[in-house]
Design a protein around this motif. Sequence first.
Motif, PDB file in Angstrom:
ATOM      1  N   GLY A 170       6.500  15.369  -1.762  1.00  0.00           N
ATOM      2  CA  GLY A 170       5.361  14.699  -1.168  1.00  0.00           C
ATOM      3  C   GLY A 170       5.743  13.914   0.072  1.00  0.00           C
ATOM      4  O   GLY A 170       6.879  13.484   0.234  1.00  0.00           O
ATOM      5  N   ASN A 171       4.776  13.770   0.964  1.00  0.00           N
ATOM      6  CA  ASN A 171       4.932  12.912   2.128  1.00  0.00           C
ATOM      7  C   ASN A 171       4.426  11.531   1.718  1.00  0.00           C
ATOM      8  O   ASN A 171       3.221  11.301   1.639  1.00  0.00           O
ATOM      9  CB  ASN A 171       4.119  13.472   3.299  1.00  0.00           C
ATOM     10  CG  ASN A 171       4.371  12.726   4.585  1.00  0.00           C
ATOM     11  OD1 ASN A 171       4.566  11.520   4.584  1.00  0.00           O
ATOM     12  ND2 ASN A 171       4.335  13.437   5.691  1.00  0.00           N
ATOM     13  N   VAL A 172       5.344  10.615   1.425  1.00  0.00           N
ATOM     14  CA  VAL A 172       4.994   9.322   0.832  1.00  0.00           C
ATOM     15  C   VAL A 172       5.192   8.207   1.858  1.00  0.00           C
ATOM     16  O   VAL A 172       6.257   8.084   2.456  1.00  0.00           O
ATOM     17  CB  VAL A 172       5.870   9.019  -0.405  1.00  0.00           C
ATOM     18  CG1 VAL A 172       5.386   7.746  -1.098  1.00  0.00           C
ATOM     19  CG2 VAL A 172       5.834  10.193  -1.385  1.00  0.00           C
ATOM     20  N   SER A 173       4.144   7.416   2.064  1.00  0.00           N
ATOM     21  CA  SER A 173       4.241   6.273   2.977  1.00  0.00           C
ATOM     22  C   SER A 173       4.059   4.980   2.188  1.00  0.00           C
ATOM     23  O   SER A 173       3.224   4.903   1.280  1.00  0.00           O
ATOM     24  CB  SER A 173       3.181   6.374   4.079  1.00  0.00           C
ATOM     25  OG  SER A 173       1.878   6.361   3.524  1.00  0.00           O
ATOM     26  N   GLU A 218       0.862  -1.189   0.000  1.00  0.00           N
ATOM     27  CA  GLU A 218       0.000   0.000   0.000  1.00  0.00           C
ATOM     28  C   GLU A 218       0.894   1.233   0.000  1.00  0.00           C
ATOM     29  O   GLU A 218       1.746   1.396   0.876  1.00  0.00           O
ATOM     30  CB  GLU A 218      -0.928   0.022   1.206  1.00  0.00           C
ATOM     31  CG  GLU A 218      -1.929   1.167   1.153  1.00  0.00           C
ATOM     32  CD  GLU A 218      -2.970   1.104   2.255  1.00  0.00           C
ATOM     33  OE1 GLU A 218      -2.863   1.910   3.204  1.00  0.00           O
ATOM     34  OE2 GLU A 218      -3.860   0.233   2.183  1.00  0.00           O
ATOM     35  N   MET A 219       0.691   2.093  -0.985  1.00  0.00           N
ATOM     36  CA  MET A 219       1.525   3.289  -1.147  1.00  0.00           C
ATOM     37  C   MET A 219       0.612   4.498  -1.314  1.00  0.00           C
ATOM     38  O   MET A 219      -0.307   4.479  -2.140  1.00  0.00           O
ATOM     39  CB  MET A 219       2.423   3.118  -2.378  1.00  0.00           C
ATOM     40  CG  MET A 219       3.470   4.176  -2.574  1.00  0.00           C
ATOM     41  SD  MET A 219       4.549   3.713  -3.974  1.00  0.00           S
ATOM     42  CE  MET A 219       5.686   5.097  -3.977  1.00  0.00           C
ATOM     43  N   ARG A 220       0.834   5.532  -0.529  1.00  0.00           N
ATOM     44  CA  ARG A 220       0.007   6.734  -0.602  1.00  0.00           C
ATOM     45  C   ARG A 220       0.858   7.966  -0.293  1.00  0.00           C
ATOM     46  O   ARG A 220       1.914   7.850   0.339  1.00  0.00           O
ATOM     47  CB  ARG A 220      -1.190   6.655   0.349  1.00  0.00           C
ATOM     48  CG  ARG A 220      -0.824   6.527   1.813  1.00  0.00           C
ATOM     49  CD  ARG A 220      -2.069   6.512   2.696  1.00  0.00           C
ATOM     50  NE  ARG A 220      -2.834   5.282   2.556  1.00  0.00           N
ATOM     51  CZ  ARG A 220      -4.087   5.226   2.152  1.00  0.00           C
ATOM     52  NH1 ARG A 220      -4.732   6.351   1.824  1.00  0.00           N
ATOM     53  NH2 ARG A 220      -4.728   4.084   2.072  1.00  0.00           N
ATOM     54  N   SER A 221       0.370   9.134  -0.723  1.00  0.00           N
ATOM     55  CA  SER A 221       1.132  10.366  -0.464  1.00  0.00           C
ATOM     56  C   SER A 221       0.202  11.554  -0.343  1.00  0.00           C
ATOM     57  O   SER A 221      -0.918  11.555  -0.873  1.00  0.00           O
ATOM     58  CB  SER A 221       2.150  10.628  -1.586  1.00  0.00           C
ATOM     59  OG  SER A 221       1.491  10.946  -2.791  1.00  0.00           O
ATOM     60  N   VAL A 222       0.676  12.567   0.374  1.00  0.00           N
ATOM     61  CA  VAL A 222      -0.017  13.846   0.520  1.00  0.00           C
ATOM     62  C   VAL A 222       1.004  14.966   0.308  1.00  0.00           C
ATOM     63  O   VAL A 222       2.188  14.717   0.107  1.00  0.00           O
ATOM     64  CB  VAL A 222      -0.675  13.972   1.916  1.00  0.00           C
ATOM     65  CG1 VAL A 222      -1.790  12.952   2.083  1.00  0.00           C
ATOM     66  CG2 VAL A 222       0.371  13.793   3.020  1.00  0.00           C
ATOM     67  N   ASN A 223       0.535  16.191   0.372  1.00  0.00           N
ATOM     68  CA  ASN A 223       1.398  17.348   0.109  1.00  0.00           C
ATOM     69  C   ASN A 223       2.520  17.482   1.143  1.00  0.00           C
ATOM     70  O   ASN A 223       2.356  17.142   2.311  1.00  0.00           O
ATOM     71  CB  ASN A 223       0.574  18.642   0.134  1.00  0.00           C
ATOM     72  CG  ASN A 223      -0.511  18.635  -0.911  1.00  0.00           C
ATOM     73  OD1 ASN A 223      -0.638  17.694  -1.684  1.00  0.00           O
ATOM     74  ND2 ASN A 223      -1.311  19.684  -0.952  1.00  0.00           N
TER      75      ASN A 223
END
Length: 298
Positions: free
Chosen positions: A61-64, A24-29
């Motif tokens: 980006g802040n990527v997790s 699972e990979m997601r990112s925000v500003n």
Amino acid sequence: MKIRSMTGFASGQGRLGVHSWSWEMRSVNAKGLDLRLRVPDWLDGLEVHLRKVMGNTLARGNVSLGLRISRGEEAAGTLTLNKPLLASVLTALAEAEALAQSAGVDLSVTSGADLLSIRGVLETTAIEDDPAPLVAELKKEFESLVSEFVQMRETEGAALEQVLRNQLAEVSRLTQLAADSAEARKPLVAAALKVNLAKVLENADGADANRVAQELAMLAVKSDVTEEIDRLAAHVTAAEDLLATGGAVGRKFDFLMQEFNREANTLCSKALNSDLTSVGLELKAVIDQMREQVQNIE
């Protein structure tokens, strides 16, 4: 290159031998690139590789990234009979039965299941895994995951680009409207300067001629918005060039929005006219909307 959004999401699943996993990979500003990985530490070299790929592919980006791995039941191991222990148990059982018979006591029949249930008779031998094949497969699959993630960012970026182009068109229209209003107010500005000049001359007895000239020049500069209008038009062109260039242009857009806002503020302060002030306020509203959108560009 395409404009990318800083928000994105991608997920995936896979299996190799006794192992199955999910990504699972997601990112925000974010102002920069902040990578946060949750990867099992027994997979030697995997996290370093993942960070390198993400660092080479993403700019902001802040990527997790999370990776969960599980083993199937068949991976629990193999069952082994402890023959020495079983022999000892059987010997003890025979002695116990002999003693019981001599005492006239009947014992129940002992089954094979009873013997195997005795602790230590049946042992589980764990399977030792070599993580190298699993790590290699995960590295290969991660390429597809990152590709899906980037594609989503580009899809959102395309929508974001269209919004920005529409807003730039509105800024361009308002800039031209400001130029027209500034041209229309010139007679009024000229009349106001004449009035101010008359006031200065009435009180200029004994005044320094250079000082009077400076005051008149300052009045003229305070009412001239030509430079602000020209710079706004230049900023629109620069923003359109950034959109055409694509790629990681978010930081440049951040700086450009500050310049847009500065010129709009100066235009309002110099307006001296309700129509021009109204246009300036509309410009500020559109520029604020653009700034919100720009915050999401990679």
